[in-house]
Design a protein around this motif. Structure first.
Motif, PDB file in Angstrom:
ATOM      1  N   SER A 192     -46.957   0.650 110.152  1.00 37.44           N
ATOM      2  CA  SER A 192     -46.035   1.507 109.416  1.00 37.44           C
ATOM      3  C   SER A 192     -46.812   2.727 108.937  1.00 37.44           C
ATOM      4  N   GLY A 193     -46.133   3.859 108.898  1.00 38.60           N
ATOM      5  CA  GLY A 193     -46.757   5.056 108.331  1.00 38.60           C
ATOM      6  C   GLY A 193     -47.038   4.834 106.856  1.00 38.60           C
ATOM      7  N   GLY A 194     -46.182   4.055 106.232  1.00 43.10           N
ATOM      8  CA  GLY A 194     -46.454   3.556 104.900  1.00 43.10           C
ATOM      9  C   GLY A 194     -46.307   4.555 103.779  1.00 43.10           C
ATOM     10  N   GLY A 308     -38.794  13.358 118.421  1.00 41.83           N
ATOM     11  CA  GLY A 308     -38.599  12.520 117.237  1.00 41.83           C
ATOM     12  C   GLY A 308     -39.897  12.315 116.488  1.00 41.83           C
ATOM     13  N   GLY A 309     -39.829  11.490 115.457  1.00 42.84           N
ATOM     14  CA  GLY A 309     -41.013  11.219 114.632  1.00 42.84           C
ATOM     15  C   GLY A 309     -41.029  12.073 113.380  1.00 42.84           C
ATOM     16  N   ALA A 310     -40.444  13.243 113.490  1.00 43.33           N
ATOM     17  CA  ALA A 310     -40.246  14.143 112.353  1.00 43.33           C
ATOM     18  C   ALA A 310     -39.053  15.007 112.719  1.00 43.33           C
ATOM     19  N   LYS A 311     -38.520  15.699 111.741  1.00 41.25           N
ATOM     20  CA  LYS A 311     -37.303  16.460 112.022  1.00 41.25           C
ATOM     21  C   LYS A 311     -37.580  17.650 112.928  1.00 41.25           C
ATOM     22  N   CYS A 312     -36.757  17.755 113.947  1.00 40.38           N
ATOM     23  CA  CYS A 312     -36.854  18.861 114.892  1.00 40.38           C
ATOM     24  C   CYS A 312     -35.970  19.992 114.371  1.00 40.38           C
ATOM     25  N   GLN A 330     -32.540  13.837 120.505  1.00 39.18           N
ATOM     26  CA  GLN A 330     -33.237  13.637 119.231  1.00 39.18           C
ATOM     27  C   GLN A 330     -33.326  12.139 118.958  1.00 39.18           C
ATOM     28  N   VAL A 331     -34.488  11.731 118.455  1.00 41.24           N
ATOM     29  CA  VAL A 331     -34.734  10.317 118.188  1.00 41.24           C
ATOM     30  C   VAL A 331     -35.254  10.171 116.760  1.00 41.24           C
ATOM     31  N   PHE A 332     -34.485   9.481 115.975  1.00 38.46           N
ATOM     32  CA  PHE A 332     -34.876   9.226 114.582  1.00 38.46           C
ATOM     33  C   PHE A 332     -35.078   7.719 114.473  1.00 38.46           C
ATOM     34  N   GLY A 333     -36.344   7.328 114.460  1.00 42.62           N
ATOM     35  CA  GLY A 333     -36.634   5.900 114.492  1.00 42.62           C
ATOM     36  C   GLY A 333     -37.710   5.527 113.508  1.00 42.62           C
ATOM     37  N   MET A 334     -38.008   4.239 113.496  1.00 42.70           N
ATOM     38  CA  MET A 334     -39.058   3.734 112.613  1.00 42.70           C
ATOM     39  C   MET A 334     -39.594   2.439 113.200  1.00 42.70           C
ATOM     40  N   ALA A 335     -40.881   2.207 113.018  1.00 39.04           N
ATOM     41  CA  ALA A 335     -41.487   1.009 113.586  1.00 39.04           C
ATOM     42  C   ALA A 335     -40.908  -0.254 112.950  1.00 39.04           C
ATOM     43  N   GLU A 336     -40.320  -0.111 111.779  1.00 39.58           N
ATOM     44  CA  GLU A 336     -39.668  -1.249 111.112  1.00 39.58           C
ATOM     45  C   GLU A 336     -38.405  -1.687 111.841  1.00 39.58           C
ATOM     46  N   GLY A 337     -37.870  -0.817 112.699  1.00 39.57           N
ATOM     47  CA  GLY A 337     -36.660  -1.204 113.428  1.00 39.57           C
ATOM     48  C   GLY A 337     -35.780  -0.027 113.765  1.00 39.57           C
ATOM     49  N   GLY A 414     -36.495   4.810 102.836  1.00 42.33           N
ATOM     50  CA  GLY A 414     -37.157   5.909 102.134  1.00 42.33           C
ATOM     51  C   GLY A 414     -36.681   7.264 102.630  1.00 42.33           C
ATOM     52  N   ASP A 415     -35.780   7.262 103.622  1.00 42.25           N
ATOM     53  CA  ASP A 415     -35.245   8.519 104.136  1.00 42.25           C
ATOM     54  C   ASP A 415     -33.963   8.878 103.398  1.00 42.25           C
ATOM     55  N   VAL A 416     -33.771  10.177 103.204  1.00 46.55           N
ATOM     56  CA  VAL A 416     -32.580  10.689 102.545  1.00 46.55           C
ATOM     57  C   VAL A 416     -31.731  11.366 103.620  1.00 46.55           C
ATOM     58  N   ALA A 431     -37.460  10.111 100.171  1.00 48.78           N
ATOM     59  CA  ALA A 431     -37.730   9.703  98.798  1.00 48.78           C
ATOM     60  C   ALA A 431     -39.059   8.970  98.702  1.00 48.78           C
ATOM     61  N   LYS A 432     -39.600   8.544  99.849  1.00 54.54           N
ATOM     62  CA  LYS A 432     -40.857   7.783  99.813  1.00 54.54           C
ATOM     63  C   LYS A 432     -42.033   8.736  99.619  1.00 54.54           C
ATOM     64  N   ASP A 433     -43.099   8.186  99.057  1.00 53.11           N
ATOM     65  CA  ASP A 433     -44.267   8.996  98.726  1.00 53.11           C
ATOM     66  C   ASP A 433     -45.143   9.138  99.965  1.00 53.11           C
ATOM     67  N   GLU A 440     -47.066  12.456 112.252  1.00 47.91           N
ATOM     68  CA  GLU A 440     -48.096  11.546 111.746  1.00 47.91           C
ATOM     69  C   GLU A 440     -47.858  11.341 110.264  1.00 47.91           C
ATOM     70  N   LYS A 441     -47.670  10.082 109.862  1.00 53.55           N
ATOM     71  CA  LYS A 441     -47.288   9.796 108.493  1.00 53.55           C
ATOM     72  C   LYS A 441     -48.525   9.537 107.640  1.00 53.55           C
ATOM     73  N   VAL A 442     -48.537  10.158 106.474  1.00 49.44           N
ATOM     74  CA  VAL A 442     -49.655   9.989 105.546  1.00 49.44           C
ATOM     75  C   VAL A 442     -49.105   9.417 104.242  1.00 49.44           C
TER      76      VAL A 442
HETATM   77  P1  AMP Z   1     -42.650   4.641 110.339  1.00 47.86           P
HETATM   78  O1  AMP Z   1     -41.837   3.864 109.346  1.00 47.86           O
HETATM   79  O2  AMP Z   1     -44.056   4.812 109.988  1.00 47.86           O
HETATM   80  O3  AMP Z   1     -42.472   4.138 111.727  1.00 47.86           O
HETATM   81  O4  AMP Z   1     -42.087   6.142 110.319  1.00 47.86           O
HETATM   82  C1  AMP Z   1     -40.719   6.330 110.493  1.00 47.86           C
HETATM   83  C2  AMP Z   1     -40.286   7.493 109.689  1.00 47.86           C
HETATM   84  O5  AMP Z   1     -40.508   8.703 110.410  1.00 47.86           O
HETATM   85  C3  AMP Z   1     -38.824   7.516 109.384  1.00 47.86           C
HETATM   86  O6  AMP Z   1     -38.483   6.658 108.327  1.00 47.86           O
HETATM   87  C4  AMP Z   1     -38.620   8.978 109.050  1.00 47.86           C
HETATM   88  O7  AMP Z   1     -39.079   9.268 107.751  1.00 47.86           O
HETATM   89  C5  AMP Z   1     -39.548   9.677 110.036  1.00 47.86           C
HETATM   90  N1  AMP Z   1     -38.824  10.114 111.244  1.00 47.86           N
HETATM   91  C6  AMP Z   1     -38.853   9.546 112.464  1.00 47.86           C
HETATM   92  N2  AMP Z   1     -38.086  10.228 113.329  1.00 47.86           N
HETATM   93  C7  AMP Z   1     -37.541  11.254 112.662  1.00 47.86           C
HETATM   94  C8  AMP Z   1     -36.641  12.325 113.005  1.00 47.86           C
HETATM   95  N3  AMP Z   1     -36.160  12.471 114.259  1.00 47.86           N
HETATM   96  N4  AMP Z   1     -36.283  13.186 112.024  1.00 47.86           N
HETATM   97  C9  AMP Z   1     -36.768  13.060 110.768  1.00 47.86           C
HETATM   98  N5  AMP Z   1     -37.617  12.077 110.380  1.00 47.86           N
HETATM   99  C10 AMP Z   1     -38.008  11.185 111.321  1.00 47.86           C
END
Ligand code: AMP
Ligand code: DBH
Length: 541
Positions: A192-194, A308-312, A330-337, A414-416, A431-433, A440-442
């Motif tokens: 997780s980016g955590g 994806g991975g961040a907002k385009c 566009q792909v908005f995903g997370m390793a959690e599911g 943690g996403d709004v 909303a997450k810190d 790349e999540k920090v």
């Molecule tokens: P992780 O939980 O480390 O896998 O990271 C997933 C997080 O990346 C999501 O909860 C979002 O905050 C962010 N993310 C992934 N894809 C997008 C996207 N297409 N647009 C905006 N945020 C994204």
């Protein structure tokens, strides 16, 4: 469901039964998935890396031999194995070898360093660490030596020149009868980016993960004819499963590896391998778009570019079709599911201005206020989710899980976000810190802890600052103890603690004290505002 790994919470039985009955969880493992493909068309090419072309038959047989070889060395079912490999063919041999064995890979990224790798090894009580000789000018064997010094008994296997360790190529034995895992078992631990002090590990089962990419294949048009280029780190959840390399291998298509994501490596591969699908984070997409406008390489085979991975930004999104002749997804995903996609046949407006909608009819998504009450339709709020491929808890993290999941088992992303009238998600913020540095999540707290280890740091608060290229970069506000050190010195200090480069603060700003919220907490909002409006003196590096 009872997990095969201690410290893992899986779905309650009623949910598991529902997901099986609906046909999401089809009851086969990664090992079986590859066997089916290899039996059907052993001679089709599965993986291309440089001059190497590995067929499904070869990948299948290598996985068996590797599994047998590891077992001879005492690694067995349920053992954790930290895997840190760049985009090389061995990555897939290792994955499927471990899956067959029922050993559990812990997927590290190539950019991780001593701090992360030793943490993964210790926390997961790993039996082995599989790495590469060197990557991007960094000697991973030296890192392995440091890790082994801290954790006796850890076996190390190296792709390439092994030095003092065992070469992965020597791990080879005649296929043995294995006590194979079952589909409900945890297959691996993803990262997780955590948003906490230490990275969290995500347990994914064969059943749930295979469902996520099999269903993704349908939404992304993946078939036997797909040629998928992986330019992002192969171990990252996006290029692994959305639908990624695993989806493409499931469909019997072809995976082409790019060792580096730069246009001079990627474009010739697109041309020579007739790549049809690839995935990028927004800054990489921008780099490719700029380079594509001037390239002499034929990129016309490319049908879909996933971002994806961040907002385009909409501006970048609008350029994809005219410049590449490809459809943007566009792909908005997370390793959690939960993974959301714009659909390939969506109107252009939806494709460029939304982050799509979930994969599954059984992905439950809620948009709630600070008190967990649903907000009125179309309004912005916190995204909560639960479903057939979203975890119910992180690995060995009871305390954190109590906050990260609702009592009903919804994951707090943690996403709004908000939903458009047509039912597509728009990511509005976070909303997450956490800082999202171009995908790349920090985790702010993790970096703050490293800064706090410096004797001249009294307090530290890490926030995002806007950046044209990456979207966000990290800014560390520091209250010094006594005389402030040089920003450069602090940055060097953090780097030398052996932290992945992308977590090292981009900028350090010294302040006398932090702005506070009404209840006396550090107001990160005020800090973000100050840095984005340059209300603080420039003291960065
Ligand atoms: P992780 O939980 O480390 O896998 O990271 C997933 C997080 O990346 C999501 O909860 C979002 O905050 C962010 N993310 C992934 N894809 C997008 C996207 N297409 N647009 C905006 N945020 C994204
Ligand atoms: O950022 C991510 O983690 C991500 C983005 C797109 C992801 O895990 C995914 C798709 O599966």
């Amino acid at each position: 469901m009872i997990a095969n790994l201690p410290g893992v919470t899986l779905w309650p039985d009623e949910f598991a039964e529902r997901y099986r009955a609906a046909g999401y969880w089809q009851g086969y493992t990664f090992g079986q998935m590859l066997r089916v493909r290899a039996t059907k068309h052993p001679d089709r090419v599965a993986v291309v890396e440089g001059e190497r072309r590995i067929t499904y038959g070869e990948l299948d047989s290598r996985a068996d031999r590797l599994a047998a070889g590891l077992r001879e060395r005492g690694i067995g079912k349920g053992d954790r194995v930290v895997v840190q490999l760049p985009n090389v063919a061995e990555f897939f041999e290792v994955c499927f070898g471990l899956f067959r064995l029922g050993a559990v890979p812990v997927f590290a990224l190539p950019s991780h360093r001593m701090t992360e790798i030793s943490y993964f090894c210790e926390f997961s009580e790993a039996a082995a660490y599989i790495t590469v000789d060197a990557e991007a000018g960094f000697d991973h064997r030296a890192l392995a030596a440091d890790v082994v010094a801290k954790q006796e008994g850890l076996q190390v296997f190296v792709v390439g020149d092994a030095g003092e360790f065992t070469a992965l190529s020597e791990v080879d034995a005649d296929p043995a009868e294995l006590d194979e895992p079952v589909p409900g078992d945890v297959a691996f631990l993803q990262l997780s980016g955590g948003s906490t002090g230490v990275p969290k590990l995500i347990p994914r089962t064969h059943d749930d993960y295979i469902y996520s990419f099999r269903a993704s294949n349908d939404l992304c048009g993946v078939t036997e004819d797909t040629v998928y280029l992986v330019a992002l780190p192969a171990a990252h959840n996006f290029p692994m499963s959305s639908p990624g390399t695993f989806g493409v291998l499931h469909a019997g298509g072809r995976v082409v590896l790019a060792r580096r994501p730069s246009p001079d490596e990627v474009f010739p591969l697109v041309e020579s391998e007739r790549v049809t699908l690839t995935a990028a984070v927004p800054p990489l997409a921008l780099l490719w778009l700029d380079a594509a406008a001037e390239t002499s390489h034929d990129l016309s085979s490319l049908e879909v570019l996933q971002v994806g991975g961040a907002k385009c930004s909409e501006e970048v999104a609008r350029r994809v079709r005219p410049v590449l002749g490809a459809t943007l997804q566009q792909v908005f995903g997370m390793a959690e599911g939960l993974v959301n996609y714009t659909r390939l046949d969506d109107p252009e407006d939806v494709i460029v201005s939304t982050q799509g909608r979930p994969i599954s009819a059984d992905d439950e998504v809620l948009v709630v206020d600070d008190e967990d009450n649903p907000v009125p339709a179309g309004e912005t709020g916190h995204l909560l989710t639960r479903g057939p491929y979203t975890i119910r808890g992180y690995y060995r993290a009871d305390e954190h899980n109590a906050r990260a999941f609702t009592p009903e088992g919804f994951y707090r992303t943690g996403d709004v976000v908000r939903f458009t009238a047509e039912g597509n998600i728009v990511v509005e913020g976070r909303a997450k810190d956490q800082i999202n540095r171009g995908g790349e999540k920090v985790a702010a707290e993790e970096v703050e802890n490293h800064l706090l280890a410096h004797p001249a740091v009294h307090d530290a608060a890490v926030v995002s600052m806007p950046d044209d290229y990456l979207g966000e970069r990290t800014c560390a506000f520091v209250v010094p103890r006594g005389t402030a050190p040089k920003a450069r010195e602090l940055i060097k200090f953090v780097r030398e603690r052996g932290l992945a480069g992308y977590k090292v603060p981009d900028r350090v700003v010294f302040v006398e004290q932090f702005p506070q919220t009404g209840v006396g907490k550090v107001s990160k909002r005020d800090l973000r505002e100050a840095i984005s409006r340059e209300l603080v003196p420039k003291l960065g590096r």
